[in-house]
Each structure stands twice: as structure tokens, then as C-alpha cells.
Design a protein around this motif. Structure first.
Motif, PDB file in Angstrom:
ATOM      1  N   SER A  39       3.151   7.004  -0.172  1.00 23.52           N
ATOM      2  CA  SER A  39       2.415   7.412  -1.368  1.00 23.52           C
ATOM      3  C   SER A  39       2.838   6.674  -2.629  1.00 23.52           C
ATOM      4  CB  SER A  39       2.585   8.922  -1.586  1.00 23.52           C
ATOM      5  OG  SER A  39       2.057   9.650  -0.499  1.00 23.52           O
ATOM      6  N   SER A  40       3.843   5.820  -2.529  1.00 24.38           N
ATOM      7  CA  SER A  40       4.304   5.086  -3.705  1.00 24.38           C
ATOM      8  C   SER A  40       3.440   3.848  -3.936  1.00 24.38           C
ATOM      9  CB  SER A  40       5.763   4.658  -3.528  1.00 24.38           C
ATOM     10  OG  SER A  40       5.870   3.679  -2.503  1.00 24.38           O
ATOM     11  N   PRO A  41       3.447   3.283  -5.143  1.00 27.99           N
ATOM     12  CA  PRO A  41       2.680   2.051  -5.398  1.00 27.99           C
ATOM     13  C   PRO A  41       3.046   0.917  -4.445  1.00 27.99           C
ATOM     14  CG  PRO A  41       3.354   3.043  -7.477  1.00 27.99           C
ATOM     15  CD  PRO A  41       4.043   3.823  -6.392  1.00 27.99           C
ATOM     16  N   ALA A  42       4.344   0.770  -4.151  1.00 32.03           N
ATOM     17  CA  ALA A  42       4.773  -0.295  -3.239  1.00 32.03           C
ATOM     18  C   ALA A  42       4.212  -0.077  -1.843  1.00 32.03           C
ATOM     19  CB  ALA A  42       6.298  -0.363  -3.194  1.00 32.03           C
ATOM     20  N   ALA A  43       4.171   1.180  -1.395  1.00 36.27           N
ATOM     21  CA  ALA A  43       3.625   1.483  -0.075  1.00 36.27           C
ATOM     22  C   ALA A  43       2.148   1.142  -0.013  1.00 36.27           C
ATOM     23  CB  ALA A  43       3.847   2.957   0.256  1.00 36.27           C
ATOM     24  N   GLY A  44       1.423   1.446  -1.074  1.00 34.97           N
ATOM     25  CA  GLY A  44      -0.003   1.151  -1.096  1.00 34.97           C
ATOM     26  C   GLY A  44      -0.302  -0.322  -0.935  1.00 34.97           C
ATOM     27  N   LEU A  45       0.487  -1.165  -1.581  1.00 35.10           N
ATOM     28  CA  LEU A  45       0.272  -2.604  -1.497  1.00 35.10           C
ATOM     29  C   LEU A  45       0.518  -3.126  -0.080  1.00 35.10           C
ATOM     30  CD1 LEU A  45       1.915  -3.761  -4.853  1.00 35.10           C
ATOM     31  CD2 LEU A  45      -0.530  -3.740  -4.292  1.00 35.10           C
ATOM     32  N   VAL A  46       1.592  -2.646   0.560  1.00 34.53           N
ATOM     33  CA  VAL A  46       1.884  -3.096   1.922  1.00 34.53           C
ATOM     34  C   VAL A  46       0.797  -2.615   2.885  1.00 34.53           C
ATOM     35  CG1 VAL A  46       3.533  -2.983   3.829  1.00 34.53           C
ATOM     36  CG2 VAL A  46       4.365  -3.196   1.482  1.00 34.53           C
ATOM     37  N   ALA A  47       0.369  -1.368   2.723  1.00 31.52           N
ATOM     38  CA  ALA A  47      -0.696  -0.847   3.583  1.00 31.52           C
ATOM     39  C   ALA A  47      -1.962  -1.680   3.431  1.00 31.52           C
ATOM     40  CB  ALA A  47      -0.976   0.613   3.236  1.00 31.52           C
ATOM     41  N   ALA A  48      -2.330  -1.992   2.195  1.00 30.32           N
ATOM     42  CA  ALA A  48      -3.555  -2.756   1.945  1.00 30.32           C
ATOM     43  C   ALA A  48      -3.505  -4.134   2.592  1.00 30.32           C
ATOM     44  CB  ALA A  48      -3.777  -2.885   0.443  1.00 30.32           C
ATOM     45  N   ARG A  49      -2.328  -4.753   2.657  1.00 29.79           N
ATOM     46  CA  ARG A  49      -2.196  -6.106   3.194  1.00 29.79           C
ATOM     47  C   ARG A  49      -2.107  -6.147   4.719  1.00 29.79           C
ATOM     48  NH1 ARG A  49       2.421  -7.771  -1.225  1.00 29.79           N
ATOM     49  NH2 ARG A  49       0.996  -8.177  -2.970  1.00 29.79           N
ATOM     50  N   HIS A  50      -1.545  -5.094   5.327  1.00 27.86           N
ATOM     51  CA  HIS A  50      -1.186  -5.221   6.732  1.00 27.86           C
ATOM     52  C   HIS A  50      -1.701  -4.128   7.656  1.00 27.86           C
ATOM     53  CE1 HIS A  50       1.555  -8.508   5.755  1.00 27.86           C
ATOM     54  NE2 HIS A  50       2.081  -7.766   4.793  1.00 27.86           N
ATOM     55  N   ALA A  51      -1.998  -2.943   7.157  1.00 22.01           N
ATOM     56  CA  ALA A  51      -2.314  -1.819   8.034  1.00 22.01           C
ATOM     57  C   ALA A  51      -3.740  -1.888   8.562  1.00 22.01           C
ATOM     58  CB  ALA A  51      -2.100  -0.497   7.299  1.00 22.01           C
ATOM     59  N   ASP A  52      -3.920  -1.357   9.763  1.00 26.16           N
ATOM     60  CA  ASP A  52      -5.255  -1.116  10.293  1.00 26.16           C
ATOM     61  C   ASP A  52      -5.693   0.314   9.981  1.00 26.16           C
ATOM     62  OD1 ASP A  52      -5.545  -3.688  11.777  1.00 26.16           O
ATOM     63  OD2 ASP A  52      -3.827  -2.896  12.887  1.00 26.16           O
ATOM     64  N   VAL A  53      -4.707   1.219   9.953  1.00 27.10           N
ATOM     65  CA  VAL A  53      -4.963   2.627   9.647  1.00 27.10           C
ATOM     66  C   VAL A  53      -3.942   3.092   8.622  1.00 27.10           C
ATOM     67  CG1 VAL A  53      -5.110   4.991  10.557  1.00 27.10           C
ATOM     68  CG2 VAL A  53      -5.844   3.058  11.978  1.00 27.10           C
ATOM     69  N   TYR A  54      -4.415   3.711   7.543  1.00 25.71           N
ATOM     70  CA  TYR A  54      -3.520   4.319   6.564  1.00 25.71           C
ATOM     71  C   TYR A  54      -3.410   5.804   6.889  1.00 25.71           C
ATOM     72  CZ  TYR A  54      -1.628   6.157   2.209  1.00 25.71           C
ATOM     73  OH  TYR A  54      -0.850   6.816   1.286  1.00 25.71           O
ATOM     74  N   LEU A  55      -2.173   6.264   7.096  1.00 28.16           N
ATOM     75  CA  LEU A  55      -1.903   7.657   7.434  1.00 28.16           C
ATOM     76  C   LEU A  55      -1.423   8.426   6.208  1.00 28.16           C
ATOM     77  CD1 LEU A  55       0.043   7.672  10.854  1.00 28.16           C
ATOM     78  CD2 LEU A  55      -2.218   8.658  10.395  1.00 28.16           C
ATOM     79  N   THR A  56      -1.915   9.639   6.051  1.00 29.53           N
ATOM     80  CA  THR A  56      -1.422  10.502   4.986  1.00 29.53           C
ATOM     81  C   THR A  56      -1.205  11.898   5.524  1.00 29.53           C
ATOM     82  OG1 THR A  56      -1.826  11.302   2.729  1.00 29.53           O
ATOM     83  CG2 THR A  56      -3.739  11.136   4.190  1.00 29.53           C
ATOM     84  N   TRP A  57      -0.301  12.643   4.895  1.00 26.68           N
ATOM     85  CA  TRP A  57      -0.043  14.009   5.309  1.00 26.68           C
ATOM     86  C   TRP A  57      -1.134  14.945   4.791  1.00 26.68           C
ATOM     87  CZ3 TRP A  57       5.619  12.938   3.698  1.00 26.68           C
ATOM     88  CH2 TRP A  57       6.320  12.403   4.784  1.00 26.68           C
ATOM     89  N   GLY A  58      -1.130  16.175   5.308  1.00 26.74           N
ATOM     90  CA  GLY A  58      -2.210  17.111   5.088  1.00 26.74           C
ATOM     91  C   GLY A  58      -2.225  17.798   3.743  1.00 26.74           C
ATOM     92  N   GLU A  59      -2.582  17.100   2.705  1.00 27.11           N
ATOM     93  CA  GLU A  59      -2.831  17.700   1.406  1.00 27.11           C
ATOM     94  C   GLU A  59      -4.268  18.237   1.384  1.00 27.11           C
ATOM     95  OE1 GLU A  59      -1.545  15.214  -1.889  1.00 27.11           O
ATOM     96  OE2 GLU A  59      -0.264  14.067  -0.529  1.00 27.11           O
ATOM     97  N   PRO A  60      -4.654  19.021   0.380  1.00 27.11           N
ATOM     98  CA  PRO A  60      -6.038  19.479   0.294  1.00 27.11           C
ATOM     99  C   PRO A  60      -7.013  18.309   0.310  1.00 27.11           C
ATOM    100  CG  PRO A  60      -4.667  20.725  -1.224  1.00 27.11           C
ATOM    101  CD  PRO A  60      -3.798  19.630  -0.665  1.00 27.11           C
ATOM    102  N   PRO A  61      -8.234  18.527   0.806  1.00 25.19           N
ATOM    103  CA  PRO A  61      -9.194  17.414   0.962  1.00 25.19           C
ATOM    104  C   PRO A  61      -9.410  16.590  -0.296  1.00 25.19           C
ATOM    105  CG  PRO A  61      -9.986  19.345   2.127  1.00 25.19           C
ATOM    106  CD  PRO A  61      -8.762  19.782   1.389  1.00 25.19           C
ATOM    107  N   ALA A  62      -9.458  17.218  -1.462  1.00 20.29           N
ATOM    108  CA  ALA A  62      -9.694  16.452  -2.690  1.00 20.29           C
ATOM    109  C   ALA A  62      -8.566  15.455  -2.935  1.00 20.29           C
ATOM    110  CB  ALA A  62      -9.843  17.395  -3.883  1.00 20.29           C
ATOM    111  N   ALA A  63      -7.318  15.889  -2.717  1.00 25.22           N
ATOM    112  CA  ALA A  63      -6.171  14.998  -2.910  1.00 25.22           C
ATOM    113  C   ALA A  63      -6.176  13.874  -1.877  1.00 25.22           C
ATOM    114  CB  ALA A  63      -4.869  15.795  -2.834  1.00 25.22           C
ATOM    115  N   VAL A  64      -6.543  14.200  -0.643  1.00 24.17           N
ATOM    116  CA  VAL A  64      -6.637  13.168   0.395  1.00 24.17           C
ATOM    117  C   VAL A  64      -7.720  12.166   0.031  1.00 24.17           C
ATOM    118  CG1 VAL A  64      -7.258  12.752   2.811  1.00 24.17           C
ATOM    119  CG2 VAL A  64      -5.688  14.622   2.231  1.00 24.17           C
ATOM    120  N   GLY A  65      -8.836  12.649  -0.497  1.00 22.14           N
ATOM    121  CA  GLY A  65      -9.909  11.750  -0.914  1.00 22.14           C
ATOM    122  C   GLY A  65      -9.467  10.780  -1.991  1.00 22.14           C
TER     123      GLY A  65
END
Length: 367
Positions: A185-211
Motif C-alpha cells: 500500500s506504500s507509494p514504493a509498492a505501487g510503482l513496483v507493482a505497476a512495472r512488474h505485477a500481473d495481479v495486484y493483491l490487496t487485503w479486504g478493506e471496504p469496497p470503496a477503499a478497495v476501489g
């Protein structure tokens, strides 16, 4: 798009009829069922028979090694994929690429990788890794750059700040590139996910926060010229009726000791993980107001690090909540329950048929 569903293998000994705490730098609590190949194999076989596509396998000093365990379980199951946790920095990228290739080819394409950069410096130091959090994400970026190029069959010369290889090449490349799943969930994590991930995983927050997270990562990925899928890691408590499901949640809550809540919360408060801090905020550390969105319960997070929320309700109500997440961009879910074996049947025989009737899920064809 048809939803995908994945289960969880409790290699931390984290299975039983009560919530098992621990993780993210906190010692695991007592569990009712030991980790054995026969029992984990029973969960794996049940999951694949019920229609789950893969099983998440955790990493850390508090659980069995994910690579060794899943290599054994691949021989007692037929089609289930294994979402194996990989920690960049604890091995060379060339070795990691080679290990992943061997697993993928010998298991007939059943490997997926959950890249865990490491949110707890104390645990990383126990493994000999003394980089700070920002350094770990920078190294992860370089690590995955090398791994992906090796899988493409390139001979790689790379000299980064943290990773250096010369003439690296795989004599065997994967018949099918392992899917990379990534959370953070950190800015650094977002950049790495955007460059390399096929799937971004997040934990179960309310739907609006996940969106909001989905939109954030989509924008970053678009800047890299890429598109990602999105997954939700959450627990589930579903029964024939809503009353039965909430009674089960109450039973689990009654088995959680107040002293354990205070001890675990104090430990998790030291976590460097932004996602973990968000999980802590959801539960508030008390037994009150744990339904943080209709059907979303934060009781698990009172004593468990990582995923701390559960979908609770009748089969139809849980299916409705899954539709809410699907509407904000979630394509797949990684689920678990207490106990894991029985929970797989409750969900597989209760919720999946409802989603199939609604045209949101189709039973996967075995590899």
C-alpha cells in the motif's frame, strides 16, 4: 470476466477451530491441527475438486518453507496451482528464475509467485537482509527486472544499485511464464507493482477503499504502458443462513483472549507495512463495531497479522458482497477460513454455485 477463486494452505500451523494469530513479526498462536503433507494434501485436493484454481502459501520464519512444501504437495494433487511466496533479496535473481522455471515446467504450469518485499525489518535482518524498507523495494524492482528478462530467454548483464549479474542465462526457460502477484500500500509498492505485477493483491478493506486502490494502481500501470488484474485477500464465513454465519463469527470471537488482543496489537503496531496499519485501523483493537461494511467483519485482525477481515453471511449475501468487489475492479479472490478444510467446502458448495448461476464464475478446466 469470470471471477477466479484461490484458497490458502496453512503452512504456519495456522489451522483449527479457532482463529490462529501471528504473522507480520508476531509469534503464531496455538493451533489445533499440525502441518503435515497428508493434511495439507487433503486441503489441496479438496480445493481443486471444489473449483479453486490455486492456493496461497505464506512465507516467514513462522511457517514452513513455501518452495519445499509446495514441491511435495504438487505430487499429491493434480491441477491446483501454488501461489508461492518469494522474497527478493534472500537469493540471487538468477537462482530464483531457475527455481521458478524448474517448478513451472515439472509441475505442468502450476506455479504462481506472490512477491513479498518484506514489511518487517526485524524479520528481514534475521534472514541476513539489512536494507531499509525503501531499499528493499528498490532492490525488488531490479530483481524482478532481471528475473523477467531471464524468463524471456535473454542473456542478462545488469548492474544496479542492489543487483548485479553478468552473462546470466537460463538453459531452460518456463514453458509458461509464472504469474507474478504483488501487494503493498506504500507509494514504493505501487510503482513496483505497476512495472512488474500481473495481479495486484490487496487485503479486504471496504469496497470503496478497495476501489480507490484499484484506480491508483491502474493509473500507475497505464504510465508504464501495462494493464493488471486485481485480487482480494480475505477470509470467509458463509453458512446456509445469515444467522448461522454470524453465530460462527461470534463463536470465533469468543475464543479470542483479551490479553492476546493487547499483545498482538502491540506487536503489529511496530509493523512498517502500510497495509498492516490499515488493517489495524479497521478493527480498532476492540470487540465493538467489527462489522465495518455490511457483511465485512474485522474480528480476525484482532489477533492475526496480514489479512484481518472476513466476508460473513449466507451464501447469497457473501455472493452479493463479492459482486460489490467485482464492480470496483476485483477479478479474483484469495480466501481462507477456520478450519481451512471445512471452510473450503462451505464456500465451494455454498457460494460458488450461486456465482455460477449469476454467470460470474465458471468451473476451471483442469490443466
Amino acid at each position: 470476466m469470470s471471477l477466479k477463486f484461490n484458497w490458502f494452505l496453512p503452512t504456519n500451523g495456522g489451522d483449527g477451530r479457532q482463529v490462529v494469530g501471528g504473522g507480520h513479526g508476531v509469534d503464531a498462536g496455538p493451533a489445533g491441527r499440525p502441518v503435515t503433507v497428508p493434511y495439507l494434501g487433503q486441503i489441496a485436493r479438496s480445493a481443486e475438486q471444489l473449483g479453486f484454481e490455486s492456493a496461497l502459501v505464506p512465507t516467514g520464519a513462522w511457517c514452513e518453507d513455501a518452495w519445499v512444501t509446495t514441491a511435495m504437495l504438487s505430487q499429491v494433487s493434480d491441477s491446483l496451482g501454488f501461489l508461492v511466496a518469494l522474497r527478493p533479496g534472500l537469493m540471487s535473481p538468477t537462482l530464483a528464475a531457475q527455481m521458478a522455471t524448474s517448478f513451472q515446467n515439472l509441475s505442468r504450469g502450476r506455479l504462481l509467485l506472490n512477491v513479498v518485499t518484506g514489511g518487517e525489518s526485524a524479520e528481514q535482518r534475521a534472514f541476513g537482509d539489512f536494507l531499509d524498507k525503501e531499499g528493499r523495494y528498490a532492490r525488488c524492482d531490479e530483481f524482478l527486472t532481471v528475473v523477467r528478462r531471464l524468463w524471456d530467454g535473454e542473456t542478462v548483464d545488469f548492474a544496479g544499485e542492489h543487483v548485479r549479474v553478468e552473462g546470466a542465462r537460463l538453459h531452460q526457460v518456463p514453458h509458461k511464464r509464472p504469474e507474478i502477484q504483488f501487494g503493498g500500500s506504500s507509494p514504493a509498492a505501487g510503482l513496483v507493482a505497476a512495472r512488474h505485477a500481473d495481479v495486484y493483491l490487496t487485503w479486504g478493506e471496504p469496497p470503496a477503499a478497495v476501489g480507490e486502490k484499484v484506480r491508483w494502481i491502474r493509473e500507475l500501470a497505464a504510465q508504464e504502458g501495462r494493464e493488471l488484474s486485481f485480487g482480494l485477500r480475505v477470509h470467509v464465513i458463509n453458512r446456509d443462513t445469515s444467522a448461522e454465519a454470524w453465530a460462527e463469527a461470534d463463536r470465533l470471537l469468543s475464543g479470542i483472549d483479551d490479553a492476546a488482543i493487547a499483545e498482538v496489537r502491540a506487536g503489529l503496531a511496530r509493523s512498517e507495512s502500510v497495509g498492516q496499519q490499515r488493517m489495524l485501523d479497521l478493527s480498532g483493537g476492540t470487540r465493538d463495531d467489527l462489522e465495518i461494511h455490511p457483511g465485512l467483519w474485522a474480528g480476525i485482525g484482532l489477533v492475526r497479522g496480514g489479512a484481518g477481515t472476513a466476508l460473513v453471511g449466507s451464501h447469497e449475501e457473501v455472493a452479493n458482497l463479492i459482486e460489490e468487489y467485482h464492480a470496483v475492479g476485483i477479478d479474483q479472490l484469495v480466501l481462507s477460513a477456520y478450519p481451512h478444510l471445512e471452510g473450503a467446502y462451505w464456500f465451494g458448495e455454498g457460494v460458488l454455485p450461486v456465482l455460477e448461476q449469476r454467470g460470474l464464475w465458471k468451473r476451471p478446466v483442469a490443466a
